[in-house]
Design a protein around this motif. Structure first.
Motif, mmCIF file in Angstrom:
data_model
loop_
_atom_site.group_PDB
_atom_site.id
_atom_site.type_symbol
_atom_site.label_atom_id
_atom_site.label_comp_id
_atom_site.label_asym_id
_atom_site.label_seq_id
_atom_site.Cartn_x
_atom_site.Cartn_y
_atom_site.Cartn_z
ATOM 1 N N LYS A 191 -14.398 49.267 154.534
ATOM 2 C CA LYS A 191 -14.657 50.702 154.654
ATOM 3 C C LYS A 191 -14.234 51.224 156.021
ATOM 4 C CE LYS A 191 -19.468 49.769 155.707
ATOM 5 N NZ LYS A 191 -20.828 49.899 155.252
ATOM 6 N N MET A 192 -13.873 52.495 156.030
ATOM 7 C CA MET A 192 -13.440 53.136 157.262
ATOM 8 C C MET A 192 -14.004 54.551 157.316
ATOM 9 S SD MET A 192 -9.424 52.001 157.573
ATOM 10 C CE MET A 192 -9.221 52.659 159.219
ATOM 11 N N ARG A 193 -14.223 55.006 158.526
ATOM 12 C CA ARG A 193 -14.677 56.379 158.720
ATOM 13 C C ARG A 193 -13.501 57.334 158.625
ATOM 14 N NH1 ARG A 193 -19.260 55.720 163.430
ATOM 15 N NH2 ARG A 193 -20.729 54.650 162.059
ATOM 16 N N PHE A 194 -13.826 58.572 158.305
ATOM 17 C CA PHE A 194 -12.805 59.604 158.106
ATOM 18 C C PHE A 194 -11.886 59.720 159.327
ATOM 19 C CE2 PHE A 194 -11.117 63.872 158.273
ATOM 20 C CZ PHE A 194 -10.669 64.072 156.984
ATOM 21 N N ARG A 195 -12.459 59.862 160.502
ATOM 22 C CA ARG A 195 -11.636 60.035 161.720
ATOM 23 C C ARG A 195 -10.771 58.813 161.994
ATOM 24 N NH1 ARG A 195 -13.403 63.601 166.410
ATOM 25 N NH2 ARG A 195 -14.164 65.419 165.303
ATOM 26 N N GLU A 196 -11.319 57.655 161.727
ATOM 27 C CA GLU A 196 -10.587 56.403 161.917
ATOM 28 C C GLU A 196 -9.361 56.361 160.990
ATOM 29 O OE1 GLU A 196 -11.885 51.693 162.097
ATOM 30 O OE2 GLU A 196 -13.080 53.088 160.894
ATOM 31 N N LEU A 197 -9.555 56.753 159.745
ATOM 32 C CA LEU A 197 -8.442 56.822 158.793
ATOM 33 C C LEU A 197 -7.392 57.831 159.259
ATOM 34 C CD1 LEU A 197 -10.128 56.773 155.276
ATOM 35 C CD2 LEU A 197 -8.327 55.244 156.050
ATOM 36 N N SER A 198 -7.857 58.979 159.712
ATOM 37 C CA SER A 198 -6.947 60.038 160.155
ATOM 38 C C SER A 198 -6.093 59.563 161.327
ATOM 39 C CB SER A 198 -7.750 61.282 160.542
ATOM 40 O OG SER A 198 -6.905 62.310 160.964
ATOM 41 N N ARG A 199 -6.735 58.926 162.293
ATOM 42 C CA ARG A 199 -5.999 58.440 163.476
ATOM 43 C C ARG A 199 -5.017 57.333 163.120
ATOM 44 N NH1 ARG A 199 -10.718 59.342 166.547
ATOM 45 N NH2 ARG A 199 -11.517 57.339 165.929
ATOM 46 N N GLN A 200 -5.489 56.329 162.394
ATOM 47 C CA GLN A 200 -4.637 55.183 162.096
ATOM 48 C C GLN A 200 -3.471 55.540 161.189
ATOM 49 O OE1 GLN A 200 -6.429 51.497 160.981
ATOM 50 N NE2 GLN A 200 -7.958 51.597 162.593
ATOM 51 N N ALA A 201 -3.697 56.429 160.235
ATOM 52 C CA ALA A 201 -2.632 56.812 159.312
ATOM 53 C C ALA A 201 -1.741 57.900 159.902
ATOM 54 C CB ALA A 201 -3.224 57.293 157.989
ATOM 55 N N GLU A 202 -2.204 58.492 161.017
ATOM 56 C CA GLU A 202 -1.488 59.608 161.635
ATOM 57 C C GLU A 202 -1.287 60.729 160.618
ATOM 58 O OE1 GLU A 202 2.029 57.986 163.473
ATOM 59 O OE2 GLU A 202 0.851 56.944 164.990
ATOM 60 N N ILE A 203 -2.395 61.138 160.018
ATOM 61 C CA ILE A 203 -2.412 62.165 158.984
ATOM 62 C C ILE A 203 -3.402 63.250 159.418
ATOM 63 C CG2 ILE A 203 -4.101 60.836 157.672
ATOM 64 C CD1 ILE A 203 -3.055 61.979 155.116
ATOM 65 N N SER A 204 -3.071 64.481 159.159
ATOM 66 C CA SER A 204 -3.957 65.581 159.561
ATOM 67 C C SER A 204 -5.246 65.520 158.747
ATOM 68 C CB SER A 204 -3.272 66.928 159.359
ATOM 69 O OG SER A 204 -3.245 67.269 157.991
ATOM 70 N N PRO A 205 -6.368 65.947 159.343
ATOM 71 C CA PRO A 205 -7.634 65.929 158.619
ATOM 72 C C PRO A 205 -7.588 66.731 157.315
ATOM 73 C CG PRO A 205 -8.034 66.238 160.952
ATOM 74 C CD PRO A 205 -6.543 66.321 160.757
ATOM 75 N N ARG A 206 -6.872 67.840 157.297
ATOM 76 C CA ARG A 206 -6.795 68.663 156.086
ATOM 77 C C ARG A 206 -6.121 67.904 154.946
ATOM 78 N NH1 ARG A 206 -3.309 72.006 153.559
ATOM 79 N NH2 ARG A 206 -1.663 71.785 155.091
ATOM 80 N N ILE A 207 -4.988 67.271 155.235
ATOM 81 C CA ILE A 207 -4.263 66.509 154.208
ATOM 82 C C ILE A 207 -5.066 65.278 153.802
ATOM 83 C CG2 ILE A 207 -2.153 65.210 153.701
ATOM 84 C CD1 ILE A 207 -1.704 68.225 153.850
ATOM 85 N N LEU A 208 -5.658 64.602 154.781
ATOM 86 C CA LEU A 208 -6.462 63.410 154.477
ATOM 87 C C LEU A 208 -7.617 63.763 153.547
ATOM 88 C CD1 LEU A 208 -7.200 60.445 154.839
ATOM 89 C CD2 LEU A 208 -8.401 61.094 156.944
ATOM 90 N N SER A 209 -8.283 64.858 153.828
ATOM 91 C CA SER A 209 -9.392 65.288 152.992
ATOM 92 C C SER A 209 -8.936 65.511 151.553
ATOM 93 C CB SER A 209 -10.000 66.570 153.560
ATOM 94 O OG SER A 209 -11.048 67.013 152.752
ATOM 95 N N LYS A 210 -7.815 66.182 151.386
ATOM 96 C CA LYS A 210 -7.267 66.449 150.045
ATOM 97 C C LYS A 210 -6.934 65.144 149.325
ATOM 98 C CE LYS A 210 -3.000 68.270 148.076
ATOM 99 N NZ LYS A 210 -2.414 66.972 147.852
ATOM 100 N N GLU A 211 -6.260 64.242 150.011
ATOM 101 C CA GLU A 211 -5.869 62.960 149.402
ATOM 102 C C GLU A 211 -7.107 62.152 148.995
ATOM 103 O OE1 GLU A 211 -2.549 61.793 148.871
ATOM 104 O OE2 GLU A 211 -2.111 63.883 149.322
ATOM 105 N N LEU A 212 -8.096 62.078 149.889
ATOM 106 C CA LEU A 212 -9.306 61.307 149.588
ATOM 107 C C LEU A 212 -10.096 61.920 148.441
ATOM 108 C CD1 LEU A 212 -10.390 60.424 153.221
ATOM 109 C CD2 LEU A 212 -9.611 58.802 151.474
ATOM 110 N N GLN A 213 -10.137 63.249 148.358
ATOM 111 C CA GLN A 213 -10.819 63.897 147.225
ATOM 112 C C GLN A 213 -10.152 63.521 145.911
ATOM 113 O OE1 GLN A 213 -10.791 68.091 148.026
ATOM 114 N NE2 GLN A 213 -12.533 67.996 149.406
ATOM 115 N N GLU A 214 -8.818 63.531 145.879
ATOM 116 C CA GLU A 214 -8.099 63.151 144.665
ATOM 117 C C GLU A 214 -8.334 61.688 144.322
ATOM 118 O OE1 GLU A 214 -3.981 64.217 145.114
ATOM 119 O OE2 GLU A 214 -4.450 66.342 145.382
ATOM 120 N N MET A 215 -8.348 60.831 145.344
ATOM 121 C CA MET A 215 -8.579 59.407 145.109
ATOM 122 C C MET A 215 -9.999 59.156 144.606
ATOM 123 S SD MET A 215 -6.500 57.970 148.410
ATOM 124 C CE MET A 215 -6.916 56.240 148.175
#
Length: 120
Positions: free
Chosen positions: A45-69
């Motif tokens: 498991k990973m925290r939201f900010r950790e995922l955002s930083r490591q993937a180099e993805i904006s929080p807005r896009i990350l949120s959308k992708e994670l909601q779909e997943m």
């Protein structure tokens, strides 16, 4: 000359449904980020900010992708009782059903990159 279509998934009736199944798969894992996020979460498991930083993805896009997943049953979302509130994501057991797909894509990607580099 008549072009003969070669079905790779079985007989003619199965072949007619193959396009729909492939579109369904791409709807679930397609795009730039979903398989990247799945590969990152395979370690735990990973925290939201950790995922955002490591993937180099904006929080807005990350949120959308994670909601779909999450909607497709690939990840779980846990709101932690911390101050400030943190959210953790983890893969579900169902996400393991994508392992063969991911392995096949990895093998093809390595082979393709090697082919392209050798052409240069």
């Amino acid at each position: 000359m008549v072009k003969v279509h070669k079905c790779i998934v079985g007989d003619e009736s199965a072949c007619s449904k193959a396009g729909l199944a492939i579109r369904d798969t791409l709807d679930v894992v397609g795009g730039k980020w979903k398989l990247v996020l799945i590969s990152m979460l395979r370690d735990g498991k990973m925290r939201f900010r950790e995922l955002s930083r490591q993937a180099e993805i904006s929080p807005r896009i990350l949120s959308k992708e994670l909601q779909e997943m999450e909607m497709n049953g690939l990840v779980t979302r846990t709101v932690c009782n911390t101050k400030p509130v943190t959210v953790e994501y983890a893969l579900t057991p169902y996400s393991e059903t994508l392992s063969e797909v991911i392995i096949a894509m990895h093998k093809w990607g390595v082979q393709h990159r090697k082919r392209i580099i050798e052409r240069v």
